[in-house]
Design a protein around this motif. Structure first.
Motif, mmCIF file in Angstrom:
data_model
loop_
_atom_site.group_PDB
_atom_site.id
_atom_site.type_symbol
_atom_site.label_atom_id
_atom_site.label_comp_id
_atom_site.label_asym_id
_atom_site.label_seq_id
_atom_site.Cartn_x
_atom_site.Cartn_y
_atom_site.Cartn_z
ATOM 1 N N VAL A 1 0.896 -1.166 0.000
ATOM 2 C CA VAL A 1 0.000 0.000 0.000
ATOM 3 C C VAL A 1 0.927 1.207 0.000
ATOM 4 N N ASP A 2 1.066 1.827 -1.172
ATOM 5 C CA ASP A 2 1.967 2.975 -1.270
ATOM 6 C C ASP A 2 1.178 4.270 -1.180
ATOM 7 N N THR A 3 1.675 5.192 -0.348
ATOM 8 C CA THR A 3 0.972 6.480 -0.205
ATOM 9 C C THR A 3 1.870 7.649 -0.610
ATOM 10 N N VAL A 4 3.100 7.354 -1.093
ATOM 11 C CA VAL A 4 4.044 8.464 -1.309
ATOM 12 C C VAL A 4 4.521 8.652 -2.745
ATOM 13 N N GLY A 5 4.523 7.600 -3.571
ATOM 14 C CA GLY A 5 4.952 7.722 -4.966
ATOM 15 C C GLY A 5 6.470 7.796 -5.122
ATOM 16 N N GLY A 6 6.911 8.182 -6.331
ATOM 17 C CA GLY A 6 8.338 8.406 -6.607
ATOM 18 C C GLY A 6 9.195 7.166 -6.412
ATOM 19 N N GLU A 7 10.460 7.408 -6.007
ATOM 20 C CA GLU A 7 11.459 6.334 -5.894
ATOM 21 C C GLU A 7 11.032 5.243 -4.912
ATOM 22 N N ILE A 8 10.287 5.630 -3.882
ATOM 23 C CA ILE A 8 9.872 4.626 -2.888
ATOM 24 C C ILE A 8 8.865 3.662 -3.522
ATOM 25 N N LEU A 9 7.949 4.189 -4.311
ATOM 26 C CA LEU A 9 6.993 3.319 -5.019
ATOM 27 C C LEU A 9 7.735 2.450 -6.035
ATOM 28 N N VAL A 10 8.689 3.064 -6.759
ATOM 29 C CA VAL A 10 9.458 2.304 -7.756
ATOM 30 C C VAL A 10 10.200 1.149 -7.087
ATOM 31 N N THR A 11 10.843 1.437 -5.950
ATOM 32 C CA THR A 11 11.589 0.396 -5.227
ATOM 33 C C THR A 11 10.636 -0.711 -4.766
ATOM 34 N N ALA A 12 9.467 -0.298 -4.280
ATOM 35 C CA ALA A 12 8.492 -1.290 -3.796
ATOM 36 C C ALA A 12 8.033 -2.202 -4.935
ATOM 37 N N ILE A 13 7.781 -1.630 -6.106
ATOM 38 C CA ILE A 13 7.338 -2.447 -7.251
ATOM 39 C C ILE A 13 8.443 -3.440 -7.645
ATOM 40 N N LYS A 14 9.694 -2.942 -7.663
ATOM 41 C CA LYS A 14 10.815 -3.819 -8.054
ATOM 42 C C LYS A 14 11.026 -4.950 -7.049
ATOM 43 N N ALA A 15 10.609 -4.722 -5.786
ATOM 44 C CA ALA A 15 10.842 -5.731 -4.734
ATOM 45 C C ALA A 15 9.567 -6.504 -4.406
ATOM 46 N N THR A 16 8.592 -6.477 -5.327
ATOM 47 C CA THR A 16 7.354 -7.231 -5.100
ATOM 48 C C THR A 16 7.493 -8.631 -5.715
ATOM 49 N N LYS A 17 6.981 -9.621 -4.994
ATOM 50 C CA LYS A 17 7.111 -11.021 -5.426
ATOM 51 C C LYS A 17 6.248 -11.284 -6.668
ATOM 52 N N PRO A 18 6.522 -12.356 -7.408
ATOM 53 C CA PRO A 18 5.712 -12.677 -8.578
ATOM 54 C C PRO A 18 4.218 -12.683 -8.254
ATOM 55 N N MET A 19 3.440 -12.080 -9.120
ATOM 56 C CA MET A 19 1.976 -11.972 -9.022
ATOM 57 C C MET A 19 1.526 -11.098 -7.837
ATOM 58 N N GLY A 20 2.470 -10.361 -7.247
ATOM 59 C CA GLY A 20 2.121 -9.471 -6.137
ATOM 60 C C GLY A 20 1.341 -8.258 -6.625
ATOM 61 N N VAL A 21 0.746 -7.554 -5.664
ATOM 62 C CA VAL A 21 -0.161 -6.445 -6.009
ATOM 63 C C VAL A 21 0.259 -5.180 -5.260
#
Ligand SMILES: NC(=O)c1ccc[n+]([C@@H]2O[C@H](COP(=O)([O-])OP(=O)(O)OC[C@H]3O[C@@H](n4cnc5c(N)ncnc54)[C@H](OP(=O)(O)O)[C@@H]3O)[C@@H](O)[C@H]2O)c1
Length: 335
Positions: free
Chosen positions: A224-244
């Motif tokens: 659950v991202d509330t801030v955007g930018g690099e933190i959101l990008v990092t979170a997406i890159k570190a999400t497991k397969p089929m993660g949301v």
């Protein structure tokens, strides 16, 4: 018929790019058209309100203006057959507080289509501890659930965790049995987040990868991202397969410097959360959940209560990213 006089925050232009906020008497005659006249009992402070209150034209085009995207209160006049005087209601999002006079006034007049009857197990006060931020957190959790992210799938990252959306998201997810990892810039608020139910607290710096790698080791089943930018990008890159991953805010940045690999190699799902235009059916579902099985025992520990006169300091704090939890505005302290 002459209108009622009421108190409201009024934001006015005072020279180029300079805006002043004062508490003034207004008349219900000045309110826009709408089927329902509502006496506001509680409002709340959201990041968007602080933007409107400081003259941000992306939120509010015309000034003078009364902000407040949230209101709970009692219907005083209704020309809509679905509502009667005395009904307790919640109004949030749509255009309230943006270009329609908002909840930082003791009265609002709005279209009936924007109004929800308050669920049976929620008070006017409780509904505004949640407010738009809590609703947005609930909407994000509903989307994780709808896309199959159950507690057994693994850890959920919440960014901007001490903020309004973040703190309610941490508490709801923990209540539902998820392992929540809270990311925050406020190292002194670790205990607050652990008390809300986070399993682990990580720093904002740890949540931002600067290696430039297209993907990182998969850790999150959901975000659950509330801030955007690099933190959101990092979170997406570190999400497991089929993660949301849900995305609702841009306090860090509106940019998303990313390539397609997390999507085409791991099947990551990125969901935009737009609470302003959320369909009414889904809106009612989220409020219903917030009033029943998702209702937080610790609601009071998330919300600090102020009056309209005390809002000024809180607006400065939220704009600086220093607010913790939710700010509830008692609009009828003398009732
Ligand atoms: N899309 C929608 O429908 C919707 C609805 C509601 C809100 N929003 C958006 O969601 C965001 C959060 O809203 P909110 O009401 O929860 O605001 P808030 O109470 O101010 O919380 C935002 C939190 O983000 C973190 N933060 C602040 N500045 C930051 C920065 N420069 N870099 C990284 N993190 C930072 C801080 O938490 P930590 O110190 O714990 O990191 C802060 O408490 C806002 O952008 C708001 O506009 C969108």
């Amino acid at each position: 018929m002459s209108g009622k006089t009421f108190k409201a925050m009024v934001v006015e232009e005072a020279g180029e790019k300079n805006f002043v906020r004062t508490i003034k008497d207004r008349s219900t005659d000045e309110l826009p058209e709408g089927e329902l006249l509502i006496r506001v009992h509680y409002s709340s402070l959201n990041y968007k309100d602080a933007l409107s209150a400081s003259g941000n034209r992306g939120v509010t085009k015309n000034f003078p203006h009364t902000p407040g995207v949230d209101a709970s209160g009692v219907v005083e006049e209704s020309t809509d057959p679905g509502f009667s005087a005395g009904d307790e209601v919640i109004v949030h999002a749509y255009d309230l507080g943006c270009n329609t006079s908002g909840g930082f006034g003791e009265y609002i007049r709005v279209p009936a289509a924007w109004v929800i009857k308050i669920p049976a197990n929620l008070s006017l006060r409780e509904s505004m501890i949640y407010g738009t931020a809590g609703f947005t957190a609930a909407y994000s959790v509903l989307e994780l659930e709808r896309h199959g992210v159950t507690p057994d799938k693994g850890e959920i990252l919440v960014t901007g965790a001490t903020g309004g959306v973040g703190s309610v998201a941490v508490a709801i997810l923990a209540k539902l049995g998820y392992d929540v990892v809270a990311s925050t810039g406020k190292t002194d608020q670790e205990q607050f987040l652990l008390d809300l139910g986070a399993k682990e607290v990580i720093s904002r710096d740890e949540s931002r990868d600067e290696s430039g790698r297209p993907m990182l080791k998969g850790r999150w089943a959901g975000v659950v991202d509330t801030v955007g930018g690099e933190i959101l990008v990092t979170a997406i890159k570190a999400t497991k397969p089929m993660g949301v991953v849900t995305c609702c805010g841009n306090v860090a940045s509106a940019d998303l410097p990313l390539n397609v690999y997390p999507f085409i190699l791991r099947g990551i799902v990125l969901i935009g959360i737009d609470s302003q235009n959320c369909p009414m059916k889904r809106r009612i579902e989220a409020w219903d959940r917030l009033s029943r099985e998702w209702k937080l025992d610790k609601l009071d520990s998330i919300g600090k209560e102020v009056t309209l006169d005390q809002l000024e300091n809180e607006i400065a704090l939220i704009l600086e990213g220093k607010q913790v939890g939710r700010v509830l505005v008692n609009m009828s302290p003398n009732d």
